[in-house]
Design a protein around this motif. Structure first.
Motif, PDB file in Angstrom:
ATOM      1  N   ASP A   1       7.387   9.626  -1.406  1.00  0.00           N
ATOM      2  CA  ASP A   1       8.403  10.298  -2.204  1.00  0.00           C
ATOM      3  C   ASP A   1       7.798  11.214  -3.259  1.00  0.00           C
ATOM      4  O   ASP A   1       8.438  12.141  -3.743  1.00  0.00           O
ATOM      5  N   PHE A   2       6.547  10.956  -3.633  1.00  0.00           N
ATOM      6  CA  PHE A   2       5.943  11.713  -4.711  1.00  0.00           C
ATOM      7  C   PHE A   2       5.286  13.010  -4.236  1.00  0.00           C
ATOM      8  O   PHE A   2       4.866  13.826  -5.042  1.00  0.00           O
TER       9      PHE A   2
ATOM     10  N   LYS B   1      -1.130   6.021  -6.294  1.00  0.00           N
ATOM     11  CA  LYS B   1      -1.057   4.566  -6.397  1.00  0.00           C
ATOM     12  C   LYS B   1      -0.664   4.121  -7.799  1.00  0.00           C
ATOM     13  O   LYS B   1      -0.013   3.103  -7.997  1.00  0.00           O
ATOM     14  N   LYS B   2      -1.026   4.889  -8.814  1.00  0.00           N
ATOM     15  CA  LYS B   2      -0.697   4.526 -10.186  1.00  0.00           C
ATOM     16  C   LYS B   2       0.812   4.601 -10.443  1.00  0.00           C
ATOM     17  O   LYS B   2       1.295   4.023 -11.397  1.00  0.00           O
ATOM     18  N   TYR B   3       1.535   5.324  -9.597  1.00  0.00           N
ATOM     19  CA  TYR B   3       2.962   5.494  -9.806  1.00  0.00           C
ATOM     20  C   TYR B   3       3.782   4.453  -9.057  1.00  0.00           C
ATOM     21  O   TYR B   3       4.989   4.417  -9.164  1.00  0.00           O
TER      22      TYR B   3
ATOM     23  N   GLU C   1       0.818  -1.214   0.000  1.00  0.00           N
ATOM     24  CA  GLU C   1       0.000   0.000   0.000  1.00  0.00           C
ATOM     25  C   GLU C   1       0.846   1.256   0.000  1.00  0.00           C
ATOM     26  O   GLU C   1       0.491   2.265  -0.605  1.00  0.00           O
ATOM     27  N   GLU C   2       1.997   1.203   0.704  1.00  0.00           N
ATOM     28  CA  GLU C   2       2.813   2.405   0.857  1.00  0.00           C
ATOM     29  C   GLU C   2       4.101   2.369   0.050  1.00  0.00           C
ATOM     30  O   GLU C   2       4.729   3.405  -0.153  1.00  0.00           O
ATOM     31  N   LYS C   3       4.527   1.188  -0.395  1.00  0.00           N
ATOM     32  CA  LYS C   3       5.794   1.123  -1.119  1.00  0.00           C
ATOM     33  C   LYS C   3       5.842  -0.129  -1.994  1.00  0.00           C
ATOM     34  O   LYS C   3       5.086  -1.083  -1.808  1.00  0.00           O
ATOM     35  N   THR C   4       6.751  -0.087  -2.963  1.00  0.00           N
ATOM     36  CA  THR C   4       7.032  -1.219  -3.833  1.00  0.00           C
ATOM     37  C   THR C   4       8.514  -1.544  -3.712  1.00  0.00           C
ATOM     38  O   THR C   4       9.356  -0.642  -3.800  1.00  0.00           O
TER      39      THR C   4
END
Length: 538
Positions: free
Chosen positions: A498-499, A510-512, A407-410
């Motif tokens: 970060d965005f 979320k799309k990023y 949810e918060e990071k990839t």
């Protein structure tokens, strides 16, 4: 195996270099105390190695077979902690007690103190005894050495309240965005290249035996007058060595010192020596012999004429009458230009140990290392739902192993080429997302196109060094330019937060999180040319 012997072998066990490998392993399986120390030590060594790459990460494994390669056997033998401390001013007792931090700090401080005292005791610079006291802390200026490159002031910070060393703190900067971006504020006859803040300042923490005292070497720009006056102001201090983040203690006050000094002229020698470094032209323009440093002014052609790579940097040392002089312990380059000019040259300055007192007339300049990277970026359209996926770049094969979308990071794991004949040491990778997004809530379509500027965290790596164990009477200064990390696996983290700085609306965050493309920009190498050039200083 008992606990004492196990702990003595833990560092070697981490690198697989102990003959007691199986015994250590069995002991760790049954002893929780040693296992905890092993896990903490492994994690911290990895952290230091990873963060060292923020300074310099250009490497290569294609080494001369006659060069002895040593994995790190003890962190105190490396420059990694030095790099770590140049980024973070606060070192915990954990690092101090378990990583040989105090041993390294004492050795490093001895080199810096000897360089300072050698100059002061020979009449270069002026001794001072100027003090100010506030809130239970006394700060004393003990000396100044000013030349045409640097102004150095040695301070002693004495904690009168308790036996804890205090150092100037960056905390005031984080609390107040309008605060100048340095922990020591300089005003007066000091050259300043900034319009909206005070002159640049760097501080170095120097060890003292007294637990309530710390020497600070303040390095700022040259004075604007031959006889100059300026003030040093410190408004926040913090404890340098701490049990934990919660143990950090801040002391606020107003410590202002009025300093006077005389600027010592440098000896400047025009050289104009051209060197062909395997297809890259290197020009040594001049050598500046100053009290605080021996400065090499040089430039090089960035693009290689023979093969497709860019020269990134060069490391020098200098020989004179049987001694070798490495990096200056009291000075460093502040203002090199790292961009190429219209003719393809980049202009640099390199700071070596000061030879001012020796007044040499002829020296030998060594090119110890060159760091370079391949040219040409490639885009990869990764099938994120069908991993692992192999990709090729510059005759090497990398593997995109996994992606973990939260949810918060990839988190993305990429394995570097693992073939035996691999020559590069690290791939420079970013991730790209290009979008034209529209929403009726906004007056115009929201657009974004760009790379996620991420630095991979090394999850698997080896550290190599080919530094020689030269004695103190043969080597002067810091020798840390022949150590490098051989990356085996990198982890990249893309965070939602970060965005915010990029101004991306919450609706699109979320799309990023899932990249569109993986981009390999280059691969980094290091080579050891061992090229020597005789230079007459006249």
């Amino acid at each position: 195996m008992d606990c004492e012997k196990c702990k003595q072998n833990i560092v070697d066990y981490i690198h697989g270099e102990t003959q007691d490998n199986e015994e250590v392993k069995k002991h760790l399986e049954i002893c929780e105390e040693c296992k905890l120390e092993y896990e903490n030590l492994k994690e911290t060594i990895g952290y230091l190695k990873t963060n060292s790459q923020k300074i310099n990460t250009n490497k290569e494994l294609n080494l001369n077979k006659n060069i002895k390669k040593n994995k790190i056997r003890s962190v105190r033998r490396t420059g990694l902690i030095a790099i770590f401390l140049s980024i973070f001013l606060v070192a915990t007792v954990f690092a101090a007690e378990k990583l040989g931090f105090l041993d390294w700090w004492k050795d490093s401080s001895k080199i810096q103190t000897n360089a300072w005292e050698e100059l002061i005791e020979n009449g270069v610079g002026q001794k001072l005894d100027i003090s100010t006291e506030d809130n239970g802390v006394k700060i004393t200026a003990k000396g100044i050495i000013a030349d045409e490159i640097n102004t150095l002031v040695l301070l002693e910070i004495e904690n009168l309240n308790e036996d804890r060393r205090l150092t100037p703190s960056y905390n005031a900067i984080f609390k107040n965005p309008t605060h100048v971006p340095w922990p020591v504020i300089v005003e007066g006859d000091i050259e300043n290249f900034y319009e909206d803040t005070s002159p640049f300042v760097n501080i170095t923490n120097i060890y003292t035996e007294d637990k309530n005292k710390l020497n600070i070497l303040v390095n700022t720009n040259t004075m604007t007058k031959d006889k100059g006056k300026f003030t040093l102001n410190i408004d926040t201090l913090e404890t340098m060595i701490n049990e934990s983040e919660e143990d950090i203690k801040y002391v606020e006050g107003n410590w202002t010192l009025e300093i006077e000094g005389e600027k010592i002229p440098s000896k400047i020698y025009e050289v104009g020596k051209e060197i062909n470094l395997d297809g890259n032209e290197v020009i040594i323009d001049k050598v500046v012999i100053a009290p605080t440093t021996t400065q090499i002014d040089y430039r090089f052609k960035v693009e290689n004429e023979k093969v497709r790579y860019n020269l990134d940097s060069i490391d020098f040392s200098m020989e004179y009458k049987g001694e070798r002089f490495a990096n200056s312990p009291i000075s460093y380059d502040k203002y090199s230009d790292y961009t190429a000019d219209d003719e393809g040259y980049t202009n640099r300055k390199y700071h070596l140990y000061p030879l001012y007192l020796k007044d040499p007339k002829e020296v030998t300049l060594n090119i110890d290392t060159k760091r370079y990277s391949t040219r040409g970026e490639r885009y990869y359209d990764i099938d994120w739902g069908n991993l692992p996926e192999k990709i090729e770049y510059n005759n090497s094969e990398l593997t995109v192993k996994s992606i973990d979308i939260g949810e918060e990071k990839t988190e993305i794991i990429i394995e570097e080429d693992n073939s035996k004949d691999r020559k590069y040491l690290k791939s420079n990778i970013t991730f790209r997302k290009s979008n034209n997004l529209e929403n009726e809530e906004y007056d115009r379509p929201y657009m974004h196109s760009g790379d996620y500027l991420l630095r991979g965290e090394y999850t698997k790596y080896e550290v190599e060094n080919i530094n020689t164990d030269e004695s103190e009477d043969k080597l002067k200064g810091f020798e840390n330019n022949k150590e490098y990390v051989y990356a085996e696996e990198q982890k990249f983290i893309i965070r939602k937060n970060d965005f915010e700085e990029a101004g991306i609306p919450e609706l699109y965050k979320k799309k990023y999180i899932i990249p569109e493309y993986l981009v390999i920009h280059s691969q980094e190498y290091i080579d050891f040319p061992d090229k020597k050039v005789d230079i007459k200083l006249k």
